[in-house]
Scaffold this motif. Structure first.
Motif, PDB file in Angstrom:
ATOM      1  N   LYS A   1      26.871   5.084 -10.200  1.00 18.97           N
ATOM      2  CA  LYS A   1      28.012   4.172 -10.062  1.00 18.97           C
ATOM      3  C   LYS A   1      27.732   2.908 -10.871  1.00 18.97           C
ATOM      4  O   LYS A   1      26.901   2.080 -10.480  1.00 18.97           O
ATOM      5  N   VAL A   2      28.384   2.782 -11.972  1.00 15.01           N
ATOM      6  CA  VAL A   2      28.138   1.630 -12.845  1.00 15.01           C
ATOM      7  C   VAL A   2      29.475   1.042 -13.290  1.00 15.01           C
ATOM      8  O   VAL A   2      30.362   1.765 -13.742  1.00 15.01           O
ATOM      9  N   PRO A   3      29.656  -0.279 -13.138  1.00 13.39           N
ATOM     10  CA  PRO A   3      30.905  -0.912 -13.568  1.00 13.39           C
ATOM     11  C   PRO A   3      31.056  -0.878 -15.086  1.00 13.39           C
ATOM     12  O   PRO A   3      30.072  -0.887 -15.827  1.00 13.39           O
ATOM     13  N   VAL A   4      32.301  -0.833 -15.535  1.00 13.37           N
ATOM     14  CA  VAL A   4      32.612  -0.940 -16.960  1.00 13.37           C
ATOM     15  C   VAL A   4      33.247  -2.299 -17.206  1.00 13.37           C
ATOM     16  O   VAL A   4      34.267  -2.633 -16.596  1.00 13.37           O
ATOM     17  N   TYR A   5      32.614  -3.092 -18.077  1.00 13.71           N
ATOM     18  CA  TYR A   5      33.123  -4.408 -18.433  1.00 13.71           C
ATOM     19  C   TYR A   5      33.762  -4.338 -19.820  1.00 13.71           C
ATOM     20  O   TYR A   5      33.099  -3.999 -20.796  1.00 13.71           O
ATOM     21  N   ARG A   6      35.035  -4.683 -19.885  1.00 15.27           N
ATOM     22  CA  ARG A   6      35.728  -4.737 -21.176  1.00 15.27           C
ATOM     23  C   ARG A   6      35.618  -6.159 -21.724  1.00 15.27           C
ATOM     24  O   ARG A   6      36.094  -7.117 -21.113  1.00 15.27           O
ATOM     25  N   LYS A   7      34.941  -6.302 -22.859  1.00 15.24           N
ATOM     26  CA  LYS A   7      34.761  -7.623 -23.465  1.00 15.24           C
ATOM     27  C   LYS A   7      36.074  -8.080 -24.098  1.00 15.24           C
ATOM     28  O   LYS A   7      36.687  -7.349 -24.877  1.00 15.24           O
ATOM     29  N   PHE A   8      36.492  -9.295 -23.735  1.00 16.51           N
ATOM     30  CA  PHE A   8      37.713  -9.846 -24.318  1.00 16.51           C
ATOM     31  C   PHE A   8      37.404 -10.517 -25.648  1.00 16.51           C
ATOM     32  O   PHE A   8      36.417 -11.255 -25.781  1.00 16.51           O
ATOM     33  N   ALA A   9      38.277 -10.280 -26.615  1.00 12.69           N
ATOM     34  CA  ALA A   9      38.099 -10.886 -27.937  1.00 12.69           C
ATOM     35  C   ALA A   9      38.877 -12.189 -28.082  1.00 12.69           C
ATOM     36  O   ALA A   9      38.660 -12.941 -29.037  1.00 12.69           O
ATOM     37  N   SER A  10      39.788 -12.476 -27.121  1.00 15.02           N
ATOM     38  CA  SER A  10      40.633 -13.662 -27.258  1.00 15.02           C
ATOM     39  C   SER A  10      41.336 -13.952 -25.934  1.00 15.02           C
ATOM     40  O   SER A  10      41.325 -13.139 -25.008  1.00 15.02           O
ATOM     41  N   ILE A  11      41.973 -15.115 -25.866  1.00 11.13           N
ATOM     42  CA  ILE A  11      42.819 -15.457 -24.721  1.00 11.13           C
ATOM     43  C   ILE A  11      43.991 -14.475 -24.619  1.00 11.13           C
ATOM     44  O   ILE A  11      44.416 -14.095 -23.525  1.00 11.13           O
ATOM     45  N   GLU A  12      44.512 -14.067 -25.779  1.00  8.20           N
ATOM     46  CA  GLU A  12      45.627 -13.119 -25.792  1.00  8.20           C
ATOM     47  C   GLU A  12      45.247 -11.807 -25.106  1.00  8.20           C
ATOM     48  O   GLU A  12      46.058 -11.232 -24.364  1.00  8.20           O
ATOM     49  N   GLU A  13      44.021 -11.340 -25.341  1.00  7.75           N
ATOM     50  CA  GLU A  13      43.579 -10.104 -24.681  1.00  7.75           C
ATOM     51  C   GLU A  13      43.453 -10.298 -23.171  1.00  7.75           C
ATOM     52  O   GLU A  13      43.767  -9.391 -22.400  1.00  7.75           O
ATOM     53  N   GLN A  14      43.006 -11.458 -22.780  1.00  7.76           N
ATOM     54  CA  GLN A  14      42.959 -11.746 -21.338  1.00  7.76           C
ATOM     55  C   GLN A  14      44.365 -11.635 -20.727  1.00  7.76           C
ATOM     56  O   GLN A  14      44.551 -11.038 -19.664  1.00  7.76           O
ATOM     57  N   ASN A  15      45.340 -12.192 -21.408  1.00  4.18           N
ATOM     58  CA  ASN A  15      46.711 -12.156 -20.902  1.00  4.18           C
ATOM     59  C   ASN A  15      47.254 -10.733 -20.832  1.00  4.18           C
ATOM     60  O   ASN A  15      47.937 -10.357 -19.875  1.00  4.18           O
ATOM     61  N   LEU A  16      46.934  -9.930 -21.851  1.00  4.99           N
ATOM     62  CA  LEU A  16      47.363  -8.524 -21.844  1.00  4.99           C
ATOM     63  C   LEU A  16      46.716  -7.760 -20.690  1.00  4.99           C
ATOM     64  O   LEU A  16      47.344  -6.882 -20.081  1.00  4.99           O
ATOM     65  N   TRP A  17      45.481  -8.099 -20.390  1.00  5.23           N
ATOM     66  CA  TRP A  17      44.766  -7.478 -19.269  1.00  5.23           C
ATOM     67  C   TRP A  17      45.486  -7.789 -17.945  1.00  5.23           C
ATOM     68  O   TRP A  17      45.718  -6.897 -17.121  1.00  5.23           O
TER      69      TRP A  17
END
Length: 353
Positions: A84-100
């Motif tokens: 059981k291991v979490p997957v962390y998606r690295k954000f490249a920008s504020i825009e990607e955070q918003n899309l998330w």
């Protein structure tokens, strides 16, 4: 005579064998491990397509079946498979955070995307915009699974380790006859090996080559899967799997310098510590143009079936698809149209003369 002859012992073959045992059906397996995609796979089960923040096809149902399936295999084989291991998606920008956040609001994704931005605290990783966490993820040790399951079948004298010879396959009134094996039905679960199968090679299995590196990075000290332009998957003892590439023309299992350089170039965009490459493997994923599995009965041979086309999500799809196929064979349950090979038969199949 056995009920089934299963050809192939990757994730598809193993899953189908488990369905057969669960339903008290007798079987024999022929496999030579020539298709390596299950063995070299990263083994992640992740319900979200992280490039677009969308739910993978049928992911919720597949995940609900996969978790108890691998837990049962762990108990049966007395081995550890599910990490059981979490997957962390690295954000490249504020825009990607918003899309998330927009994606996390969707009902289908609410149970899989955390709405908390995780701040990067690892000095060996450059991630100024932080990470989004995918929930209900993990890694299956597919290499150990394939090896131990083969040993398990050998102990029961159910496995013939050889290249399947189509010239030795005979059709009979009762089913099929292969060398000394008589079976009522035959199921091909051979991955990219389907291309050399004279009965099912009409199906549009493209095959996508994937290459993976294993690195030693003692300074990284990261326990989560990091998804940036590549995945880094912790394997323990300061080892990490790095991948993967997607190549459509090269259909060999040979690792290439070009893929290694591509993976390292992407890795170096966010990894800031030293590392050494200690292994490099390749395999051909059994991919289909419409990104759906290939399940079903041969157009002319009623006792012949295929279980294939899982692409890069075999860990999640295999337990689901194997159950669907057996239910279809044994109880005449209709196959979902999107995975039934009949969707290609009219266009691609030439009747046997």
């Amino acid at each position: 005579m056995v009920d089934y002859l299963v050809v192939g012992l990757g994730l598809a073959g193993i899953s189908f064998c488990e369905q057969l045992q669960k339903n008290n059906r007798t079987f024999k397996v022929v496999s030579n491990n020539s298709q390596t995609s299950s063995i070299v796979a990263g083994g992640l089960y992740n319900p979200v397509i992280l490039k677009r923040f969308t739910l993978a096809w049928n992911a919720k149902e597949q995940l609900e079946l996969a978790k108890p399936f691998y837990a049962a295999l762990e108990k049966k084989l007395q081995i550890k498979l599910d990490y059981k291991v979490p997957v962390y998606r690295k954000f490249a920008s504020i825009e990607e955070q918003n899309l998330w956040f927009e994606a996390a609001d969707k009902i289908a994704l609410q149970s899989f995307l955390s709405t908390k931005i995780i701040k990067n605290t690892n000095n060996a990783i450059e991630a100024p915009f932080g990470f989004g966490e995918v929930l209900n993820t993990g890694r299956i040790d597919t290499n150990t699974l394939v090896k131990k399951y083969a040993e398990y079948l050998e102990g029961l004298e159910l496995l013939e380790k050889e290249v399947f010879s189509f010239t030795d396959l005979k059709h009979t009134i009762e089913g099929v006859h292969y060398k000394s094996i008589k079976a009522k039905k035959i199921v091909f679960a051979t991955g990219y090996g389907l291309k050399s199968n004279p009965y099912f090679n009409y199906l549009p299995l493209n095959g996508t080559k994937g290459e993976l590196l294993t690195i030693s990075a003692p300074e990284l000290k990261e326990e989560n899967v990091i998804k940036s332009s590549v995945f880094t998957i912790p394997m323990g003892k300061s080892l990490y799997r790095v991948g993967a590439t997607y190549k459509w023309k090269d259909k060999t299992n040979a690792p290439t310098i070009e893929a290694k350089e591509e993976l390292l170039k992407k890795l170096d965009t966010f990894l800031k510590c030293s590392y050494n490459v200690i292994d490099h493997k390749a395999g051909i994923r059994p991919t289909v143009a419409d990104r759906r599995p290939l399940l079903g009965r041969h157009p002319e041979h009623n006792n012949m079936f295929v279980l294939n086309g899982f692409g890069s999500r075999g860990v999640m799809i295999a337990p689901y698809a194997s159950g669907v196929l057996l239910n279809h064979i044994e109880h005449n349950a209709p196959l979902p149209k999107e995975i039934d090979i009949s969707r290609f038969t009219k266009k691609y199949y030439t009747p046997i003369a």
